[in-house]
Enzyme design. Structure first.
Site, PDB file in Angstrom:
ATOM      1  N   ASP A  13       0.858  -1.179   0.000  1.00 59.58           N
ATOM      2  CA  ASP A  13       0.000   0.000   0.000  1.00 59.58           C
ATOM      3  C   ASP A  13       0.896   1.231   0.000  1.00 59.58           C
ATOM      4  OD1 ASP A  13      -2.467   1.492   0.281  1.00 59.58           O
ATOM      5  OD2 ASP A  13      -1.924   1.844   2.355  1.00 59.58           O
ATOM      6  N   SER A  14       0.293   2.375  -0.271  1.00 55.58           N
ATOM      7  CA  SER A  14       1.042   3.631  -0.232  1.00 55.58           C
ATOM      8  C   SER A  14       1.465   3.973   1.195  1.00 55.58           C
ATOM      9  CB  SER A  14       0.190   4.766  -0.805  1.00 55.58           C
ATOM     10  OG  SER A  14      -1.014   4.863  -0.073  1.00 55.58           O
ATOM     11  N   TYR A  45      -0.474   8.523  -2.571  1.00 48.14           N
ATOM     12  CA  TYR A  45      -0.457   8.236  -4.017  1.00 48.14           C
ATOM     13  C   TYR A  45      -1.577   8.979  -4.737  1.00 48.14           C
ATOM     14  CZ  TYR A  45       2.803   4.225  -3.708  1.00 48.14           C
ATOM     15  OH  TYR A  45       3.894   3.409  -3.554  1.00 48.14           O
ATOM     16  N   GLY A  46      -2.623   9.347  -3.999  1.00 51.72           N
ATOM     17  CA  GLY A  46      -3.842   9.902  -4.605  1.00 51.72           C
ATOM     18  C   GLY A  46      -3.622  11.130  -5.473  1.00 51.72           C
ATOM     19  N   CYS A  76      -4.040  -0.958  -2.372  1.00 54.83           N
ATOM     20  CA  CYS A  76      -4.129   0.497  -2.503  1.00 54.83           C
ATOM     21  C   CYS A  76      -5.046   0.760  -3.684  1.00 54.83           C
ATOM     22  CB  CYS A  76      -2.729   1.060  -2.769  1.00 54.83           C
ATOM     23  SG  CYS A  76      -2.699   2.783  -3.299  1.00 54.83           S
ATOM     24  N   ASN A  77      -6.104   1.516  -3.456  1.00 52.78           N
ATOM     25  CA  ASN A  77      -7.067   1.761  -4.524  1.00 52.78           C
ATOM     26  C   ASN A  77      -6.455   2.557  -5.670  1.00 52.78           C
ATOM     27  OD1 ASN A  77     -10.143   1.032  -3.838  1.00 52.78           O
ATOM     28  ND2 ASN A  77      -9.001   1.360  -1.976  1.00 52.78           N
ATOM     29  N   THR A  78      -5.608   3.543  -5.350  1.00 52.66           N
ATOM     30  CA  THR A  78      -5.013   4.370  -6.399  1.00 52.66           C
ATOM     31  C   THR A  78      -4.089   3.529  -7.277  1.00 52.66           C
ATOM     32  OG1 THR A  78      -5.103   6.219  -4.851  1.00 52.66           O
ATOM     33  CG2 THR A  78      -3.827   6.550  -6.836  1.00 52.66           C
ATOM     34  N   GLU A 155      -5.336   8.639  10.219  1.00 49.04           N
ATOM     35  CA  GLU A 155      -3.935   8.521  10.642  1.00 49.04           C
ATOM     36  C   GLU A 155      -3.686   9.280  11.953  1.00 49.04           C
ATOM     37  OE1 GLU A 155      -1.048   8.897   7.537  1.00 49.04           O
ATOM     38  OE2 GLU A 155      -2.042   7.347   6.358  1.00 49.04           O
ATOM     39  N   CYS A 187     -11.262   3.348  -0.359  1.00 48.66           N
ATOM     40  CA  CYS A 187      -9.900   3.681   0.090  1.00 48.66           C
ATOM     41  C   CYS A 187      -9.652   2.793   1.292  1.00 48.66           C
ATOM     42  CB  CYS A 187      -9.800   5.155   0.481  1.00 48.66           C
ATOM     43  SG  CYS A 187      -8.267   5.570   1.325  1.00 48.66           S
ATOM     44  N   THR A 188      -8.448   2.229   1.379  1.00 49.40           N
ATOM     45  CA  THR A 188      -8.223   1.221   2.427  1.00 49.40           C
ATOM     46  C   THR A 188      -8.249   1.797   3.845  1.00 49.40           C
ATOM     47  OG1 THR A 188      -5.864   1.442   1.943  1.00 49.40           O
ATOM     48  CG2 THR A 188      -6.998  -0.475   1.035  1.00 49.40           C
ATOM     49  N   HIS A 189      -8.158   3.110   3.984  1.00 47.01           N
ATOM     50  CA  HIS A 189      -8.303   3.714   5.318  1.00 47.01           C
ATOM     51  C   HIS A 189      -9.771   3.707   5.777  1.00 47.01           C
ATOM     52  CE1 HIS A 189      -4.323   5.399   4.518  1.00 47.01           C
ATOM     53  NE2 HIS A 189      -4.265   5.853   5.755  1.00 47.01           N
TER      54      HIS A 189
END
Length: 273
Positions: A13-14, A45-46, A76-78, A155, A187-189
């Site tokens: 992931d980013s 990354y977005g 990571c979705n991006t 975060e 988004c993974t968050h």
């Protein structure tokens, strides 16, 4: 090429969001070992270009292959939106993204064929979810909404803070007005904000967590390719964590969301790959 069934799965992931994917793999495929890489030096990354994200993804996959992984999850979705097709063509290893699994489930559960997607500006702007959903069912209308403040709030650990509730209410108001009945947490968050998002959207909207769906998809892939771990040779701690920067900060966050304590996170120079 013979694959070692007991080799680990690579997850990248980013940054730290992909830990939600790793967590679902741990829960649903407990026999599998995991090597996780978070690109904490180059997050987010977005806001980066497609070319840059493909270059980063190539470097990370080269590193993970050096760790002898048997399959890779782009958590990571991006990166899934911009780099998945390119890296699948280049590398001789099964590679899964996080977009297709969530889109399939959203297409199955929607009743009024109005599906919302929330994510970073890069993911929502790429239109990839709309493309995948329309391919499954051309009648589906997709409404995207980027929620750039969600990542820093997660975060910061402000998962249930009044500030987070207020910001989420503002972002999601538009989707409520569009009468969606299904919402992809793109988004993974975002699964870490699931309860807040669920409260705001109400019972009539089904939330789709691609982290969970991706873990199930990985299980099906390993089954299909005859690569499921036998559970033999399990070490006491079958998970390894690597980052490109801020190892201690990463470890602190990982310990707050994973079902055990991460004792060691190793920093590596990803630019060498």
């Amino acid at each position: 090429m013979k694959i070692d069934r007991d080799a680990p799965v690579g997850v990248f992931d980013s940054g730290i969001g992909g830990l939600t994917v790793a967590r679902e793999i741990m829960r649903n495929l407990p026999a599998e070992k995991i090597v996780y890489f978070g690109d904490t030096a180059r997050v987010p990354y977005g806001s980066k270009s497609k070319e840059t994200i493909i270059r980063y993804s190539r470097q990370i996959i080269r590193f993970l292959k050096e760790q002898q992984v048997k399959a890779i999850v782009v958590a990571c979705n991006t990166a899934s939106a911009f780099a998945l097709d390119a890296v699948r063509e280049e590398f001789d290893i099964p590679i899964l993204g996080v977009i297709e699994a969530g889109a399939k489930v959203a297409a199955q559960v929607t009743r009024n064929k109005r599906v919302g997607i929330i994510g970073t500006e890069g993911t929502v702007g790429s239109g990839i979810h709309a493309e995948v959903l329309k391919h499954i069912d051309p009648e589906i209308t997709v409404i995207g909404k980027s929620c750039p403040l969600f990542v820093p709030l997660v975060e910061e650990g402000w998962l249930h803070d009044p500030v987070t509730v207020e910001i989420a209410s503002r972002y999601l108001r538009e989707l409520q007005e569009k009468e969606i009945d299904t919402l992809i947490l793109g988004c993974t968050h975002y699964p870490l904000l699931r309860s807040t998002i669920g409260q705001i959207m109400g019972d009539r909207v089904t939330l789709v967590n691609p982290a969970y769906e991706t873990a199930l998809e990985l299980g099906r892939l390993l089954e299909r390719e005859d690569m499921k771990s036998t559970g033999q040779g399990q070490s006491d701690f079958p998970y390894r964590f690597y980052v490109s920067d801020l190892a201690e900060k990463f470890k602190g966050f990982a310990n707050s969301i994973l079902p055990f304590d991460v004792e060691k996170t190793q920093k590596i120079d990803i630019e060498k790959y």
